[in-house]
Motif scaffolding. Structure first.
Motif, PDB file in Angstrom:
ATOM      1  N   ARG A 117      35.028 -30.643 -12.713  1.00 53.86           N
ATOM      2  CA  ARG A 117      33.852 -31.035 -13.500  1.00 53.86           C
ATOM      3  C   ARG A 117      32.673 -31.276 -12.553  1.00 53.86           C
ATOM      4  N   PRO A 118      31.468 -30.791 -12.918  1.00 54.79           N
ATOM      5  CA  PRO A 118      30.303 -31.035 -12.050  1.00 54.79           C
ATOM      6  C   PRO A 118      30.092 -32.519 -11.795  1.00 54.79           C
ATOM      7  N   ALA A 119      29.811 -32.854 -10.546  1.00 61.13           N
ATOM      8  CA  ALA A 119      29.656 -34.262 -10.178  1.00 61.13           C
ATOM      9  C   ALA A 119      28.507 -34.925 -10.916  1.00 61.13           C
ATOM     10  N   HIS A 120      27.522 -34.151 -11.339  1.00 58.78           N
ATOM     11  CA  HIS A 120      26.377 -34.737 -12.026  1.00 58.78           C
ATOM     12  C   HIS A 120      26.687 -35.165 -13.464  1.00 58.78           C
ATOM     13  N   VAL A 121      27.839 -34.805 -13.959  1.00 60.48           N
ATOM     14  CA  VAL A 121      28.253 -35.313 -15.277  1.00 60.48           C
ATOM     15  C   VAL A 121      29.602 -36.016 -15.164  1.00 60.48           C
ATOM     16  N   SER A 122      29.884 -36.541 -13.987  1.00 64.35           N
ATOM     17  CA  SER A 122      31.176 -37.193 -13.770  1.00 64.35           C
ATOM     18  C   SER A 122      31.249 -38.528 -14.504  1.00 64.35           C
ATOM     19  N   PRO A 123      32.338 -38.791 -15.199  1.00 64.86           N
ATOM     20  CA  PRO A 123      32.514 -40.121 -15.809  1.00 64.86           C
ATOM     21  C   PRO A 123      32.666 -41.229 -14.784  1.00 64.86           C
TER      22      PRO A 123
ATOM     23  N   PHE B 209      15.503 -36.987 -12.633  1.00 64.15           N
ATOM     24  CA  PHE B 209      15.819 -35.570 -12.558  1.00 64.15           C
ATOM     25  C   PHE B 209      14.969 -34.906 -11.481  1.00 64.15           C
ATOM     26  N   THR B 210      15.630 -34.516 -10.396  1.00 61.92           N
ATOM     27  CA  THR B 210      14.971 -33.810  -9.299  1.00 61.92           C
ATOM     28  C   THR B 210      15.144 -32.326  -9.566  1.00 61.92           C
ATOM     29  N   ASP B 211      14.175 -31.724 -10.217  1.00 60.55           N
ATOM     30  CA  ASP B 211      14.346 -30.357 -10.694  1.00 60.55           C
ATOM     31  C   ASP B 211      12.977 -29.699 -10.795  1.00 60.55           C
ATOM     32  N   HIS B 212      12.891 -28.441 -10.372  1.00 53.05           N
ATOM     33  CA  HIS B 212      11.652 -27.672 -10.450  1.00 53.05           C
ATOM     34  C   HIS B 212      10.517 -28.312  -9.651  1.00 53.05           C
ATOM     35  N   GLY B 213      10.849 -28.927  -8.531  1.00 55.73           N
ATOM     36  CA  GLY B 213       9.810 -29.471  -7.659  1.00 55.73           C
ATOM     37  C   GLY B 213       8.892 -30.436  -8.380  1.00 55.73           C
TER      38      GLY B 213
ATOM     39  N   LEU C 103      22.246 -49.622 -10.699  1.00 49.69           N
ATOM     40  CA  LEU C 103      21.978 -48.534  -9.760  1.00 49.69           C
ATOM     41  C   LEU C 103      21.209 -47.397 -10.432  1.00 49.69           C
ATOM     42  N   LEU C 104      20.131 -46.976  -9.782  1.00 48.62           N
ATOM     43  CA  LEU C 104      19.437 -45.768 -10.202  1.00 48.62           C
ATOM     44  C   LEU C 104      20.245 -44.570  -9.711  1.00 48.62           C
ATOM     45  N   VAL C 105      20.435 -43.585 -10.558  1.00 50.48           N
ATOM     46  CA  VAL C 105      21.123 -42.361 -10.148  1.00 50.48           C
ATOM     47  C   VAL C 105      20.102 -41.236 -10.129  1.00 50.48           C
ATOM     48  N   CYS C 106      19.815 -40.722  -8.917  1.00 52.12           N
ATOM     49  CA  CYS C 106      18.857 -39.635  -8.713  1.00 52.12           C
ATOM     50  C   CYS C 106      19.623 -38.331  -8.563  1.00 52.12           C
ATOM     51  N   SER C 107      19.277 -37.357  -9.355  1.00 50.51           N
ATOM     52  CA  SER C 107      19.969 -36.078  -9.206  1.00 50.51           C
ATOM     53  C   SER C 107      19.601 -35.437  -7.882  1.00 50.51           C
ATOM     54  N   ASP C 108      20.503 -34.593  -7.367  1.00 53.14           N
ATOM     55  CA  ASP C 108      20.150 -33.772  -6.228  1.00 53.14           C
ATOM     56  C   ASP C 108      19.242 -32.647  -6.725  1.00 53.14           C
ATOM     57  N   ALA C 109      18.526 -32.021  -5.793  1.00 53.96           N
ATOM     58  CA  ALA C 109      17.499 -31.060  -6.175  1.00 53.96           C
ATOM     59  C   ALA C 109      18.095 -29.861  -6.899  1.00 53.96           C
ATOM     60  N   GLU C 110      17.550 -29.583  -8.060  1.00 49.01           N
ATOM     61  CA  GLU C 110      17.931 -28.461  -8.917  1.00 49.01           C
ATOM     62  C   GLU C 110      19.321 -28.588  -9.506  1.00 49.01           C
ATOM     63  N   ALA C 111      20.010 -29.686  -9.233  1.00 45.48           N
ATOM     64  CA  ALA C 111      21.364 -29.846  -9.764  1.00 45.48           C
ATOM     65  C   ALA C 111      21.397 -29.876 -11.291  1.00 45.48           C
ATOM     66  N   PRO C 112      20.419 -30.493 -11.974  1.00 37.68           N
ATOM     67  CA  PRO C 112      20.462 -30.407 -13.444  1.00 37.68           C
ATOM     68  C   PRO C 112      20.410 -28.968 -13.940  1.00 37.68           C
TER      69      PRO C 112
ATOM     70  N   SER D  14      26.593 -35.296  -6.052  1.00 39.04           N
ATOM     71  CA  SER D  14      26.676 -34.125  -5.180  1.00 39.04           C
ATOM     72  C   SER D  14      26.588 -32.837  -5.989  1.00 39.04           C
ATOM     73  N   TYR D  15      26.389 -31.732  -5.270  1.00 37.80           N
ATOM     74  CA  TYR D  15      26.248 -30.426  -5.921  1.00 37.80           C
ATOM     75  C   TYR D  15      27.567 -29.911  -6.507  1.00 37.80           C
ATOM     76  N   ASN D  16      28.659 -30.268  -5.898  1.00 39.88           N
ATOM     77  CA  ASN D  16      29.936 -29.636  -6.190  1.00 39.88           C
ATOM     78  C   ASN D  16      30.553 -30.147  -7.482  1.00 39.88           C
ATOM     79  N   LEU D  17      31.688 -29.595  -7.801  1.00 40.53           N
ATOM     80  CA  LEU D  17      32.506 -30.090  -8.901  1.00 40.53           C
ATOM     81  C   LEU D  17      33.617 -30.957  -8.313  1.00 40.53           C
ATOM     82  N   VAL D  18      34.058 -31.924  -9.074  1.00 39.43           N
ATOM     83  CA  VAL D  18      35.168 -32.787  -8.686  1.00 39.43           C
ATOM     84  C   VAL D  18      36.214 -32.715  -9.782  1.00 39.43           C
ATOM     85  N   ASN D  19      37.419 -32.308  -9.409  1.00 40.74           N
ATOM     86  CA  ASN D  19      38.508 -32.144 -10.386  1.00 40.74           C
ATOM     87  C   ASN D  19      38.059 -31.271 -11.547  1.00 40.74           C
TER      88      ASN D  19
END
Length: 985
Positions: A265-271, A323-327, A286-295, A258-263
């Motif tokens: 820390r950004p969810a995209h780098v969550s342990p 990495f879903t980033d920059h279209g 599991l493949l982990v696909c980033s949300d758009a522009e989240a990186p 998700s876009y948000n932070l959890v505790n």
């Protein structure tokens, strides 16, 4: 996937220019308005059955072989959402992500099912599986088309659906996208839907489903910069089960953070990606696909890392594979990851792990085995075919929830003269993730189709106004091509505009032909829009009346104000401020409430259709402000009810409303989510009694004025929210829904069978009509030592019963499901003691009861001497936030002024004489931690440490030695962070 077609960044992460350019580039290649015409739909053709051949080589061997043949630069290129072809290895261009939440989105006409929250109201696993199967089959058909212009890859078989964020808070803007506020119901329906998407073949997958959005994501406002606190109990009891169920069922191929932070820390780098998701059964691949522009957000919006190479490296190491980033501009991502590799921030092994998961997904969906792929022959005729129309109709029927039916007003007699009131009565609205409907059937259409046009009258109930320019003296008028000009000399049809109030001061204006006023790219206003349907809505306005009695109009999409060009009288949004806006004199031509009263008084029954437009006031990037119906809709309802007491309120909406007045004064109230192409027919089926309603609310409906927790307060245990902990009586409880028949519940019996409780119940249709009952099984721990749910859904069955039919139902509940997360020991536990089981028609309508007694050793107290007590593992708290211990891992608590922590039943053994606190702080001045235990207070000063991640140990002697099992309380004074508390003898 948020927002824009195939990859939408949050608006606060990009400059306006980049956002607009990226959006238009994507829209031009994937929106239904510009996509090439789809193949003809032979809707009478049944959907074909796939072949069933299998292939040979093990998946891991094939992946390992492919990775070994790739050059390093090729591997890095495969990490972007838009991966290039590698012809020498037989790899075509590939893209991750096709939106298919409740039908295929943005690719042209496709079967449109009810919104996800409406599917959740069905409480029907089998229905969700059938819907998923239909959606997955249509994705396959789109995949078989040649790539769209400007794209090298076909439509992706990596489906970005479903959304499994629990519907914790009714004001969340994306409420429509989730299934339920309960984790078990969410997980069960998501499992069913993903099984349909995945298919039944033992090797090849029809599509590869992706769960969204991991984790703690229930707010839209400032979503890229806000942090949700998930203390261990909420994390393990409420959030993670929504994901774990479908993952362990083997029907999920990917997850999107998700876009948000959890505790903190950004969810995209969550342990948690590595420590939870990939450690579950079936989760390692599991493949982990980033949300758009989240990186990019890791640096831009969140400022978590100093540069993009560092941020991308951290995301890759945390587990992000795509990495879903920059279209479609993959060189940006490739350059950042290449730089990260050159700087030693990532290794080739990190790249190989991510590439392996992406290649595995491509093999699973048969990309490399077209001759063996059982779904490869899916033809274009399946798109919106007749076989998919049937589940769309059935899903829309099952989404209807009868909330109130005093005096058995419903179902309506076949000879009733009906008045339909409200613009939603003759419209079918889509949401951002809806596809292009192959057809639309409104409620008005359906009623007239059944009863005849002469039996059903209609008014939209909107005020018609004329707007006279004070600078030209002319009325705003629409020309044949929809352009506006302030040149009208008298009020005719072209000078009249219907005003719809959506609440919160937001309105839309429609010309006499039904087209909405909108702004073009040059700031010119014209009545040319069919509906609001853009990422930035261009059809909403605010009409602001000044002290001079004149109205100035603000265009909300741009923030500019409406002006009238001198000479031509053209109407624009060129005015940058209210002071420069054109003042208009408003003339009311007709009052909508009067029209509603008139036709209501002449009818046998009036149906007021109210609700929302999913693009306005509550949607992705925008949370709702309150639970109220828009004032104009409330006025219409009251006017109709005053004219005719036989009034039905039909709510068609993406979320709950607080309709207290209607619950008191209107004899019949229904709710359904926006139902897609068959929504109108399905609602008519229920109103006319052709279908006995059996929909059940998938979330609590609160009363007006009932205290809701802050949207960012995720601690449902402490704030006593959702049906699990809510102590106040809601307007309508979780699981509520009435029927046109009645059901009798027999005795509930429960016995232990090893690790399960076997529960049986007799159920009978005691009414005169056939119907379905959703039997719900709840539990409650009577002897719990910690706060546990007042009621917790353990299972459910939707059962169809003919009038007079009886049946015995059996439920099997794992004993572990009765337990809770033990923060003292970091594990799941089920305490010995008494447990109540209830069966009923809702969480508040519990009709049969049984009791279980579990035996076993008493719970162990929290050890204080063997290992440090983690500050985050508190039993209760106030005035603290959960934060990151380091940028990469660990958690701590933070206090800004005064914080309290409670650790119950802490075992100090034979005695503790000192305590060591692991602390960090940046602020100057005094701060301290008070240790309250055994009736004594020990104060430990906390010095500045030089940074929030600069941890140091502070050791002090206890004022008095402490021993045995006692409660430990800490008071944090001042701005500080606390990670651990270690006692020594």
């Amino acid at each position: 996937m948020p927002g824009k077609r195939a990859g939408s960044p949050p608006s606060d992460a990009l400059t306006a220019a980049r956002f607009a350019a990226n959006f238009e580039a994507l829209r031009s290649t994937s929106s239904e308005e510009t996509h090439e015409a789809p193949a003809p739909h032979r809707r009478t053709t049944p959907c074909p059955t796939p072949r069933t051949e299998t292939r040979g080589s093990p998946l891991d061997e094939r992946v390992k072989d492919l990775v070994s043949r790739l050059e390093l630069a090729e591997k890095i290129a495969l990490l972007h959402q838009h991966a290039p072809a590698i012809p020498r290895l037989g790899l075509a261009a590939h893209v991750t992500g096709t939106e298919a939440l409740h039908g295929v989105s943005w690719l042209g006409e496709a079967t449109s099912f009810p919104q996800a929250v409406g599917l959740g109201a069905s409480w029907n696993r089998e229905l969700l599986r059938r819907v998923g199967e239909a959606v997955g089959t249509e994705v396959r058909a789109f995949h078989e088309r040649p790539p769209r212009e400007g794209r090298s890859a076909p439509v992706s078989l990596n489906v970005w659906a479903p959304v499994v964020n629990p519907l914790r808070h009714p004001l969340w803007g994306r409420n429509e996208e989730g299934y339920a506020e309960d984790p078990l119901l969410t997980a069960e329906l998501a499992t069913a839907f993903t099984r349909g998407l995945r298919g039944d073949h033992p090797v090849y997958w029809r599509t590869a489903p992706t769960l969204k959005h991991f984790l703690g994501y229930n707010n839209e406002n400032d979503r890229t910069s806000t942090s949700g606190d998930l203390r261990p109990r909420v994390l393990n009891e409420y959030e993670l089960p929504c994901y774990r169920g479908p993952v362990e069922a083997g029907a999920v191929a990917a997850v999107m953070p998700s876009y948000n932070l959890v505790n903190g820390r950004p969810a995209h780098v969550s342990p948690l990606i590595a420590d939870e998701l990939r450690k579950w059964r079936g989760g390692d691949g599991l493949l982990v696909c980033s949300d758009a522009e989240a990186p990019s957000n890791l640096v831009a919006a969140q400022r978590w890392y100093p540069d993009h190479a560092t941020g991308h490296a951290a995301a890759l190491r945390a587990g992000v594979d795509s990495f879903t980033d920059h279209g479609t501009d993959s060189p940006v991502t490739v350059g950042r990851l290449t730089e990260a590799l050159e700087r030693g921030l990532i290794s080739e092994a990190d790249i190989d792990a991510a590439v392996s998961r992406r290649l595995a997904l491509r093999i699973m969906v048969g990309e490399l085995d077209p001759e063996l792929d059982p779904y490869a022959a899916t033809g274009q005729e399946v798109i919106a075919c007749a076989d998919h129309r049937a589940p769309a109709r059935e899903a829309a029927r099952q989404a209807v929830v009868l909330l109130r039916n005093e005096g058995d007003l419903l179902p309506l007699p076949a000879d009733a003269r009906i008045a339909v009131v409200g613009p939603l009565g003759d419209d079918v609205l889509r949401d951002w993730y809806s596809g292009s409907l192959p057809y639309r059937v409104t409620l008005l259409d359906a009623l007239r189709e059944r009863l005849g046009a002469e039996a059903v009258t209609y008014t939209d109930g909107l005020d018609r106004i004329a707007l006279r320019s004070t600078s030209t003296g002319g009325y705003l008028s629409t020309s044949a091509d929809g352009l506006l000009a302030a040149t009208g000399h008298q009020v005719g049809p072209a000078e009249q505009f219907a005003v719809q109030d959506w609440g919160q001061g937001v309105t839309t204006l429609q010309a006499h032909d039904g087209r909405y006023l909108t702004k073009d790219d040059y700031g010119i206003l014209a009545a040319t829009a069919g509906h609001p349907d853009e990422w930035v809505v261009q059809e909403t306005f605010r009409l602001e009346r000044g002290e001079d009695g004149r109205v100035r109009i603000q265009h909300l999409g741009s923030g500019h104000w409406v002006a009238v060009a001198a000479g031509s009288g053209a109407v624009t949004t060129y005015a940058p401020s209210r002071e420069l806006a054109e003042p208009f004199v408003v003339r009311t031509v007709s009052a909508g409430a009067e029209a509603a009263s008139r036709i209501a008084a002449e009818a046998d029954v009036v149906i007021v259709v109210a609700g929302n437009d999913p693009h306005i006031n509550g949607r992705e990037t925008e949370d709702r402000a309150d639970l109220a119906l828009p004032p104009q809709q409330e006025e219409l309802l009251r006017a109709a009810r005053a004219a005719n007491p036989r009034t039905v309120l039909a709510l068609v909406s993406s979320y709950p409303y607080a309709v207290d007045w209607a619950d008191r004064e209107v004899p019949a109230v229904l709710w359904t989510a926006h139902g897609g192409q068959e929504g109108g027919r399905a609602l008519a089926d229920v109103l006319l009694g052709e279908h006995s309603p059996a929909g059940r609310l998938p979330q609590t409906w609160y009363r007006a004025g009932q205290q809701l927790p802050d949207l960012l307060d995720y601690d449902i245990i402490a704030n006593r929210s959702t049906y699990l902990y809510l102590e106040d009586e809601p307007l309508y409880p979780f699981g509520h829904g009435l029927s046109y028949t009645s059901f009798r519940y027999g005795e509930l019996a429960a016995v232990l069978d090893g690790s399960e409780a076997v529960v049986t119940l007799g159920i009978a249709n005691s009414g005169a009509r056939d119907g379905a009952e959703v039997v719900q099984l709840y539990s409650h721990a009577l002897d719990s030592r910690v706060p546990t749910p007042l009621r917790r859904l353990q299972d459910f069955q939707r059962v169809e019963l003919a009038a007079g039919e009886e049946r015995v139902l059996t439920f099997r509940v794992p004993v572990a499901a009765l337990g809770h997360w033990d923060v003292a020991h970091g594990r799941w536990t089920t305490d010995p003691g008494r447990y109540t089981l209830w069966a009923g028609a809702s969480s508040a309508d519990l009709r049969s009861t049984a009791e279980l007694t579990l035996t076993g050793p008493a719970p162990e107290p929290r050890p204080a001497l063997r290992s440090p007590v983690l500050a985050r593992d508190f039993d209760a708290s106030s005035g603290v936030r959960l934060v990151d211990r380091t940028p990469a891992e660990g958690e701590a608590v933070a206090s800004q002024a005064l914080g309290q922590l409670l650790f119950q039943d802490t075992d100090f053994g034979s005695g503790a004489t000192s305590v060591t606190l692991t602390v960090a702080r940046t602020a100057p001045g005094g701060a301290s931690v008070e240790i309250h235990v055994g009736g004594a207070v020990t104060t430990a000063p906390v010095p500045p440490t030089g940074g929030r991640h600069a941890w140091t140990d502070v050791t002090v002697d206890l004022t008095e030695p402490v021993s045995g099992v006692q409660d430990l309380r800490l008071t944090l004074r001042g701005e500080l962070r606390l990670a651990e508390i270690a006692f020594a003898g």
